[in-house]
Design an enzyme around this catalytic site. Structure first.
Site, PDB file in Angstrom:
ATOM      1  N   LYS A 165       0.594  11.852   0.710  1.00 29.87           N
ATOM      2  CA  LYS A 165       1.212  11.029   1.755  1.00 29.87           C
ATOM      3  C   LYS A 165       2.719  10.898   1.583  1.00 29.87           C
ATOM      4  CE  LYS A 165      -3.049   8.337   1.769  1.00 29.87           C
ATOM      5  NZ  LYS A 165      -3.653   7.012   1.524  1.00 29.87           N
ATOM      6  N   THR A 207      -6.792   1.439  -1.536  1.00 33.64           N
ATOM      7  CA  THR A 207      -5.810   2.131  -2.371  1.00 33.64           C
ATOM      8  C   THR A 207      -6.464   2.555  -3.679  1.00 33.64           C
ATOM      9  OG1 THR A 207      -4.046   0.761  -1.435  1.00 33.64           O
ATOM     10  CG2 THR A 207      -3.547   1.951  -3.461  1.00 33.64           C
ATOM     11  N   CYS A 226      -6.033  -3.791  -3.707  1.00 30.91           N
ATOM     12  CA  CYS A 226      -6.379  -3.356  -2.353  1.00 30.91           C
ATOM     13  C   CYS A 226      -7.528  -2.355  -2.393  1.00 30.91           C
ATOM     14  CB  CYS A 226      -5.149  -2.723  -1.690  1.00 30.91           C
ATOM     15  SG  CYS A 226      -5.455  -2.064  -0.044  1.00 30.91           S
ATOM     16  N   THR A 265      -3.667   2.206   3.301  1.00 31.96           N
ATOM     17  CA  THR A 265      -3.052   2.986   2.230  1.00 31.96           C
ATOM     18  C   THR A 265      -1.956   2.144   1.609  1.00 31.96           C
ATOM     19  OG1 THR A 265      -2.043   5.109   1.687  1.00 31.96           O
ATOM     20  CG2 THR A 265      -1.284   4.034   3.687  1.00 31.96           C
ATOM     21  N   GLY A 281       7.521   8.853   2.895  1.00 30.99           N
ATOM     22  CA  GLY A 281       6.091   8.631   2.823  1.00 30.99           C
ATOM     23  C   GLY A 281       5.618   7.964   4.097  1.00 30.99           C
ATOM     24  N   ALA A 290      -3.257  -0.925  -6.471  1.00 29.75           N
ATOM     25  CA  ALA A 290      -4.532  -0.203  -6.461  1.00 29.75           C
ATOM     26  C   ALA A 290      -5.669  -1.056  -7.013  1.00 29.75           C
ATOM     27  CB  ALA A 290      -4.407   1.089  -7.270  1.00 29.75           C
TER      28      ALA A 290
END
Length: 238
Positions: free
Chosen positions: A74, A202, A199, A42, A85, A196
């Site tokens: 999260k 993500t 990864c 994440t 988080g 994002a």
């Protein structure tokens, strides 16, 4: 001939034992790698700039190579002006958040002490030490990363990221945070979009919690001299 057969059998047994040992080590290494990646699959980012604090996380949950859910929350707002988080197992993280709330009730307005006490309990308690998660918590004055190894880390520049995409988000945010005209929210959104795009664990479903410059202080900021004098004056009148 008997001696030769014995030597051959011994060599075969040794080879079989070495092969079994190497397979067991490889399997153990694979399981540890999978567990580690699953616990950090994440991205959570915290950015602090000009009195504003933003904690942002993606919503993707993965199990191995499979996306289980794209919109998990999260990040969480805690009592006494604290936001946080997590990266890792959801149940473990919520257990730790509950423990942090208890520490904040014991030490109201003292996030630093509450974070240290949580890290001590996390490391020493037989039950808590089994929990697999990493936390980022922040109030108006402080930001901390808390881990199960007993670490309580405060970033020097107000930027910290955790999870598999944390390094990408952190690097992007540090490159953007000094640019004039970009507030903490803009920096966090841009950095999370970069993470994002980089990864695979993500996504772009971001959940945001923030503390503004005008929000009530929930942290352990020392009292100002003027406030102390005013307080003293009121007491003397009584």
């Amino acid at each position: 001939r008997t001696a030769m057969l014995r030597r051959a059998a011994k060599q075969l047994a040794t080879c079989a034992f070495d092969a079994a040992t190497s397979r067991g080590a490889a399997a153990s290494s694979t399981s540890r790698t999978f567990s580690s990646s699953a616990a950090h699959a994440t991205t959570v980012l915290c950015v602090r700039k000009d009195g504003e604090v933003v904690v942002m996380a993606d919503g993707q949950v993965t199990l191995g190579s499979q996306v289980i859910k794209p919109n998990v929350k999260k990040v969480r707002r805690l009592p006494r002006g604290v936001v946080g988080g997590f990266a890792g197992a959801t149940a473990d993280a919520f257990t730790l958040f509950e423990r942090l709330e208890m520490k904040l009730e014991e030490h109201p307005g003292q996030l630093t002490r509450a974070a240290v006490e949580l890290a001590k309990a996390w490391r020493n308690d037989k039950y808590l030490r089994r929990l697999e998660a990493t936390m980022v918590v922040a109030d108006k004055h402080h930001t901390f990363q808390i881990t199960g190894g007993g670490d309580v880390i405060e970033p020097h520049d107000g930027v910290i990221g955790i999870g598999s995409g944390g390094p990408y988000a952190t690097a992007a945010a540090r490159a953007l945070v000094d640019i004039d005209g970009m507030d903490a929210m803009t920096v966090a959104k841009k950095a999370m979009n970069i993470a994002a795009d980089t990864c695979v664990y993500t996504n772009h479903n971001f959940i945001i919690e923030s503390i503004g410059p005008n929000d009530d202080a929930g942290g352990d900021e020392p009292a100002k001299k003027g406030d102390e004098k005013e307080k003293g004056g009121k007491e003397s009148k009584k």
